[in-house]
Write an enzyme that holds these catalytic residues in place. Structure first.
Site, short mmCIF file in Angstrom:
data_model
loop_
_atom_site.label_atom_id
_atom_site.label_comp_id
_atom_site.label_asym_id
_atom_site.label_seq_id
_atom_site.Cartn_x
_atom_site.Cartn_y
_atom_site.Cartn_z
N LYS A 173 0.85 -1.19 0.00
CA LYS A 173 0.00 0.00 0.00
C LYS A 173 0.89 1.24 0.00
CE LYS A 173 -1.65 2.77 2.88
NZ LYS A 173 -1.51 3.99 2.04
N GLU A 248 11.08 1.67 9.17
CA GLU A 248 12.03 2.71 8.75
C GLU A 248 11.34 4.04 9.02
OE1 GLU A 248 15.07 2.56 7.65
OE2 GLU A 248 15.15 0.38 7.59
N CYS A 282 14.22 11.55 4.81
CA CYS A 282 14.30 11.07 6.20
C CYS A 282 15.69 11.30 6.78
CB CYS A 282 13.94 9.59 6.26
SG CYS A 282 14.85 8.61 5.06
N GLU A 383 11.05 16.31 14.08
CA GLU A 383 11.33 16.27 12.65
C GLU A 383 10.36 17.22 11.95
OE1 GLU A 383 9.95 12.80 10.48
OE2 GLU A 383 11.86 12.63 9.44
P1 NAD Z 1 3.14 8.51 7.28
O1 NAD Z 1 3.59 7.80 8.51
O2 NAD Z 1 2.11 9.55 7.40
O3 NAD Z 1 2.57 7.48 6.21
C1 NAD Z 1 3.36 6.44 5.66
C2 NAD Z 1 2.45 5.38 5.10
O4 NAD Z 1 1.72 4.79 6.16
C3 NAD Z 1 1.40 5.88 4.11
O5 NAD Z 1 1.24 4.92 3.09
C4 NAD Z 1 0.13 5.96 4.96
O6 NAD Z 1 -1.05 5.85 4.23
C5 NAD Z 1 0.33 4.74 5.84
N1 NAD Z 1 -0.43 4.71 7.09
C6 NAD Z 1 -0.82 5.74 7.86
N2 NAD Z 1 -1.50 5.28 8.94
C7 NAD Z 1 -1.52 3.93 8.86
C8 NAD Z 1 -2.07 2.88 9.65
N3 NAD Z 1 -2.72 3.14 10.79
N4 NAD Z 1 -1.92 1.61 9.25
C9 NAD Z 1 -1.25 1.32 8.12
N5 NAD Z 1 -0.72 2.27 7.31
C10 NAD Z 1 -0.84 3.56 7.67
O7 NAD Z 1 4.48 9.06 6.63
P2 NAD Z 1 4.61 10.00 5.36
O8 NAD Z 1 4.14 11.35 5.77
O9 NAD Z 1 4.03 9.33 4.17
O10 NAD Z 1 6.19 10.00 5.17
C11 NAD Z 1 7.03 10.86 5.85
C12 NAD Z 1 7.74 10.15 6.97
O11 NAD Z 1 8.42 9.00 6.46
C13 NAD Z 1 8.81 10.99 7.62
O12 NAD Z 1 8.74 10.88 9.02
C14 NAD Z 1 10.11 10.37 7.13
O13 NAD Z 1 11.20 10.57 7.98
C15 NAD Z 1 9.74 8.94 6.99
N6 NAD Z 1 10.63 8.24 6.05
C16 NAD Z 1 11.60 7.40 6.54
C17 NAD Z 1 12.49 6.77 5.68
C18 NAD Z 1 13.56 5.84 6.20
O14 NAD Z 1 14.23 5.19 5.40
N7 NAD Z 1 13.80 5.76 7.49
C19 NAD Z 1 12.36 6.97 4.31
C20 NAD Z 1 11.36 7.82 3.83
C21 NAD Z 1 10.51 8.45 4.72
#
Ligand code: NAD
Length: 495
Positions: A173, A248, A282, A383
């Protein structure tokens, strides 16, 4: 229209819901896609479960699986311009950056293609005569893969490639904001000959379409990339069925500059570290931690670079950086900056959306530098995931290390110095998953990526990024079975 991919078929969601996807750079409509409900995701999990349990992919030889991933890499290369364009429109990032992403995506598939056949298992020391003892490496099973919007297909590749290399089936997803390149990937997997049901795609909001991937009993593992708050939620939801969890999450990454560093390189890279992709990275170097004696020089020059960055849309050849992903996200970044200022940070530049009609329909935010910060401030601890650099100072090596570790996160960090012994000491002492010395941002598919502390659980890429998708199994065979004789009553009645 049918954008969900379940059991080898393109289908709409059971409730017929759809979502409009807009380009964050100019608000133009990119497309309308189907939206899954929990029920659709459960169907996808069912397909992945059946496909795993009947062995249609796990019994394909590892050599074949590796060859398959190389075919996928070839097809992605063939489609690279289409994919880069779709990624640029969904995310608002510059097309040139999206093209780099496609190169990295192809490399990820090739890396895991090479690893697929390294999973041979091993014979272990038997501990007794007449025993054959071996460890086999098996796929984990059905994997739930959840990805974010900043590097949509790259983050998907880091999960899909090792999951398939190891023989798993999956349901993915992507972020509801950036679905198009993951849709494209499913088409490529089908074209490359993946059996039906092995790869399944659902689209939609996390709480509805994504939640079953962490709480459903038929999912064996959930691998998530996203924010720490969602990560905690997913870990808690996965506890109910004790699934394997790989996370991650975010980072708040220190970029430490000592006075003896090559300052031209350090200053230029300090700007790239944070302002690349408008800070929506990130591992962004969001905390500049600079030796007191060079503070003014470094910060003045970083501010000058920040003020010179040309913002613009994905296809604007003069643009050097793009928009933020959404209006909500921009509001969050701005609130974070205003909180920092209220806490005493000195706003050196930025701190607002740019003026100008060309920016009116996009979610742009000016590169921002907050000086005079300290670790008690929320802008240093939280962040922002935007183009915001905080500046702290240190007087000696011990203080630099203490500051660099004063965070709940542990994803990445950098140290700039020409004292190579000090560089190694600081790199050893920083508790982050990646440390750059005299550089910022490069990564290799062959090296592990992931976080200490609340930046995550487990690793992607490297050898460990493959091992996440593998279950070791010990198989012990007694070649001369005999009664154990442990309990007296177990003796044979004839004895
Ligand atoms: P997010 O946590 O809002 O969403 C990430 C994903 O999770 C999306 O697909 C979202 O629809 C899904 N999601 C949300 N709630 C959920 C639930 N209850 N159950 C299952 N899935 C759910 O993050 P974002 O805003 O899309 O991305 C930004 C974040 O991602 C930042 O904090 C960034 O640091 C992190 N990030 C980390 C890495 C890494 O390698 N460590 C890489 C890229 C991004």
């Amino acid at each position: 229209m049918a954008d969900l991919f379940i059991d080898g078929q393109w289908v709409a969601g059971a409730k017929g819901l759809t979502r409009e996807i807009y380009c964050p750079a100019d608000g133009s409509l990119v497309g309308v896609v189907d939206e899954a409900t929990r029920q659709d995701t459960e169907l996808a999990i069912r397909a992945a479960r059946l496909a795993f349990d009947d062995g249609r992919w796990s019994t394909v030889s590892a050599t074949e699986r590796g060859a398959f991933l190389n075919r996928v890499a070839d097809l992605l290369e063939r489609d690279s311009e289409v994919i880069a364009t779709a990624e640029a429109r969904d995310t608002g990032k510059r097309i040139i950056e999206a093209r780099y992403d496609v190169g990295d995506i192809v490399s990820s598939f090739r890396w895991f293609a090479g690893l697929a056949n390294t999973n041979q298992g091993r014979i272990v020391e038997p501990g007794a005569t007449g025993v054959f003892s071996r460890v086999a490496y098996e796929p984990v099973g059905v994997c739930g893969l959840i990805t974010p919007w900043n590097y949509p297909l790259l983050q998907a590749a880091w999960k899909v490639a090792p999951a398939l290399a190891a023989g798993n089936t999956f349901v993915i997803k992507p972020s509801e904001l950036t679905p198009h390149t993951t849709i494209r990937l499913m088409k490529v997997l089908a074209e490359a000959g993946l059996p039906d049901g092995v790869a399944n795609l659902v689209l939609g909001a996390g709480a509805e379409a994504g939640a079953p991937l962490s709480d459903h009993p038929d999912v064996d593992m959930v691998s998530f990339t996203g924010g720490v708050i969602t990560g905690r939620r997913i870990m808690a939801a996965a506890a109910g069925t004790v699934k394997k969890v790989a996370l991650e999450l975010g980072g708040k990454n220190p970029n430490i500059i000592f006075a003896d560093a090559d300052l031209d390189a350090a200053i230029d890279n300090a700007a790239t570290a944070i302002f690349l992709h408008s800070g929506q990275v990130c591992s962004a170097g969001a905390r500049l931690i600079v030796e007191e004696s060079i503070h003014d020089l470094v910060v003045d020059r970083v501010v000058a670079i920040a003020e010179s960055i040309r913002l613009g849309g994905p296809f604007d050849p003069d643009a050097e950086s793009g928009a933020l992903i959404s209006s909500d996200h921009r509001a969050k970044v701005d609130a974070y900056v205003q909180r920092g200022v209220a806490e005493g940070a000195v706003l050196r530049c930025g701190g607002k959306a740019p003026d100008g009609a060309e920016f009116a329909d996009g979610y742009y935010y000016l590169p921002t530098v907050l000086d005079g910060c300290n670790t008690a401030m929320s802008c240093v601890q939280d962040e922002s995931f935007g183009p915001v650099l905080t500046v702290e100072t240190f007087s000696d090596e011990a203080e630099a290390i203490a500051l660099g570790n004063d965070t709940i996160y542990g994803l990445a960090g950098a140290v700039w110095t020409n004292d190579l012994n000090r560089a190694q000491r600081v790199a050893n002492a920083l508790r982050h998953g990646t440390i750059w010395i005299n550089d910022y941002h490069p990564y290799r598919p062959s090296a592990e990526w992931g976080g200490f502390k609340q930046s995550g659980v487990g690793r992607e890429l490297g050898i460990a990024g493959f091992a996440e998708y593998v279950e070791p199994k010990h198989i012990y065979q007694n070649l001369s079975p005999a009664p154990s004789g442990w309990f007296a009553g177990a003796e044979s009645p004839d004895a």
